[in-house]
Design an enzyme around this catalytic site. Structure first.
Site, PDB file in Angstrom:
ATOM      1  N   ARG A 130       0.255  -9.320  13.251  1.00 15.52           N
ATOM      2  CA  ARG A 130      -0.329  -8.266  12.404  1.00 15.52           C
ATOM      3  C   ARG A 130      -1.282  -8.875  11.379  1.00 15.52           C
ATOM      4  NH1 ARG A 130       4.610  -5.296  10.039  1.00 15.52           N
ATOM      5  NH2 ARG A 130       3.143  -3.709   9.324  1.00 15.52           N
ATOM      6  N   LYS A 173       0.833  -1.218   0.000  1.00 12.19           N
ATOM      7  CA  LYS A 173       0.000   0.000   0.000  1.00 12.19           C
ATOM      8  C   LYS A 173       0.865   1.265   0.000  1.00 12.19           C
ATOM      9  CE  LYS A 173      -2.204  -0.985   3.870  1.00 12.19           C
ATOM     10  NZ  LYS A 173      -1.577  -2.254   4.275  1.00 12.19           N
ATOM     11  N   ARG A 214      11.834  -2.199  10.925  1.00 11.74           N
ATOM     12  CA  ARG A 214      10.829  -1.804  11.901  1.00 11.74           C
ATOM     13  C   ARG A 214      10.622  -2.907  12.929  1.00 11.74           C
ATOM     14  NH1 ARG A 214       5.748   0.113   8.304  1.00 11.74           N
ATOM     15  NH2 ARG A 214       4.710  -0.964  10.011  1.00 11.74           N
ATOM     16  N   ARG A 227      11.878  -6.234   4.625  1.00 10.84           N
ATOM     17  CA  ARG A 227      11.626  -4.809   4.378  1.00 10.84           C
ATOM     18  C   ARG A 227      12.555  -3.923   5.208  1.00 10.84           C
ATOM     19  NH1 ARG A 227       5.609  -2.315   4.671  1.00 10.84           N
ATOM     20  NH2 ARG A 227       5.751  -2.591   6.920  1.00 10.84           N
ATOM     21  N   ARG A 273      -9.081   1.033   9.381  1.00 11.32           N
ATOM     22  CA  ARG A 273      -8.644  -0.346   9.624  1.00 11.32           C
ATOM     23  C   ARG A 273      -9.673  -1.131  10.414  1.00 11.32           C
ATOM     24  NH1 ARG A 273      -2.751   0.530   9.272  1.00 11.32           N
ATOM     25  NH2 ARG A 273      -1.561  -1.203   9.912  1.00 11.32           N
TER      26      ARG A 273
HETATM   27  P1  AMP Z   1       1.269   0.482   9.403  1.00 16.19           P
HETATM   28  O1  AMP Z   1       2.577   1.056   9.017  1.00 16.19           O
HETATM   29  O2  AMP Z   1       0.126   1.026   8.607  1.00 16.19           O
HETATM   30  O3  AMP Z   1       1.291  -1.025   9.475  1.00 16.19           O
HETATM   31  O4  AMP Z   1       0.993   0.996  10.906  1.00 16.19           O
HETATM   32  C1  AMP Z   1       1.906   0.742  11.971  1.00 16.19           C
HETATM   33  C2  AMP Z   1       1.159   0.663  13.291  1.00 16.19           C
HETATM   34  O5  AMP Z   1       0.500   1.922  13.566  1.00 16.19           O
HETATM   35  C3  AMP Z   1       0.024  -0.359  13.336  1.00 16.19           C
HETATM   36  O6  AMP Z   1       0.477  -1.670  13.613  1.00 16.19           O
HETATM   37  C4  AMP Z   1      -0.845   0.199  14.456  1.00 16.19           C
HETATM   38  O7  AMP Z   1      -0.300  -0.045  15.736  1.00 16.19           O
HETATM   39  C5  AMP Z   1      -0.765   1.702  14.191  1.00 16.19           C
HETATM   40  N1  AMP Z   1      -1.818   2.126  13.246  1.00 16.19           N
HETATM   41  C6  AMP Z   1      -1.659   2.668  12.005  1.00 16.19           C
HETATM   42  N2  AMP Z   1      -2.841   2.938  11.425  1.00 16.19           N
HETATM   43  C7  AMP Z   1      -3.784   2.550  12.314  1.00 16.19           C
HETATM   44  C8  AMP Z   1      -5.206   2.555  12.309  1.00 16.19           C
HETATM   45  N3  AMP Z   1      -5.908   3.027  11.254  1.00 16.19           N
HETATM   46  N4  AMP Z   1      -5.850   2.076  13.397  1.00 16.19           N
HETATM   47  C9  AMP Z   1      -5.190   1.613  14.469  1.00 16.19           C
HETATM   48  N5  AMP Z   1      -3.851   1.567  14.548  1.00 16.19           N
HETATM   49  C10 AMP Z   1      -3.137   2.033  13.475  1.00 16.19           C
END
Ligand code: AMP
Length: 218
Positions: free
Chosen positions: A166, A13, A155, A122, A88
């Site tokens: 996840r 994404k 990360r 990654r 989400r």
């Molecule tokens: P991502 O890089 O999008 O995987 O986001 C990293 C982390 O940020 C996720 O594992 C969540 O802990 C938090 N996070 C990001 N976007 C959201 C969301 N829309 N709702 C809840 N937690 C989020």
């Protein structure tokens, strides 16, 4: 045009959204990058979110909705945006519908095995968040970002023990959004079934979906 990129972690994404941003002239709004910026700055919010993020859990809906609502009120979002990582949950999707009209949801389908390989290889830039991959999208110089010279790192949530959590969270909380947006006739699918498909190929597929949706609605 307001476009949501939906898909499991590691579906690409962020990679596709960041490539489409200059083409579509729409801001790329990554909720994950916003969370990581807060964590890096060690704000109160960042310290709270780190507890969720490091374990692969979602942060509280109320907090994420507030953060995104504030971002979407900024002038650069007037003409639209690409939302990556938000909504989400069904609760977030319903809150978003009250703030903003959504035009299109691109659902990126990727088999679990590709996700696991992709995420565990990654690398992310500490400074600007650009994404690389040790197998498929290598930086020109080892561990240095091509764009800003920042240091690349893995990360915490891309470490193997967190990846499975996840994916579980995605299946349970985020996947129901597919049906939600299908019912609203907003969902278009894009599949990536091979780890070695270059990002440009998927970007082209997404561009042609956006063009045909724009044409059909004009
Ligand atoms: P991502 O890089 O999008 O995987 O986001 C990293 C982390 O940020 C996720 O594992 C969540 O802990 C938090 N996070 C990001 N976007 C959201 C969301 N829309 N709702 C809840 N937690 C989020």
């Amino acid at each position: 045009m307001k476009i949501i990129f939906l898909g499991p972690p590691g579906a690409g994404k962020g990679t596709y959204a960041s490539r489409l941003t200059p083409i579509l002239k729409l801001p790329h709004i990554s909720s994950g990058n916003m969370v990581r910026d807060e964590i890096k700055a060690q704000t109160q919010l960042g310290n709270l979110m780190k507890k969720y993020s490091d374990k692969g859990k979602l942060g509280p809906d109320e907090i994420m909705i507030k953060i995104l609502a504030k971002r979407l009120r900024k002038p650069d979002c007037k003409k639209g945006c690409i939302l990556d990582g938000f909504p989400r949950t069904i609760k977030q999707a319903k809150a978003l519908e009250k703030i903003s009209k959504i035009d299109l949801v691109i659902n990126i389908n990727v088999p679990d095995q590709i996700i696991i390989t992709r995420l565990s290889n990654r690398l992310t830039c500490k400074k600007c968040g650009t994404i690389y991959n040790k197998l498929t999208l290598k930086p020109k110089k080892d561990n240095i970002c091509d764009k800003c010279g920042g240091e690349l790192y893995q990360r915490e949530d891309d470490k193997p023990k967190v990846i499975q959590e996840r994916l579980n969270v995605y299946r349970k909380k985020t996947e129901p959004l597919i049906e939600h947006y299908k019912k609203k006739n907003l969902l278009k699918d894009v599949s990536c079934n091979d780890l070695m498909i270059p990002p440009e190929v998927i970007v082209e597929k997404i561009k042609s979906i956006i063009n045909s949706v724009q044409k059909s609605r004009s």
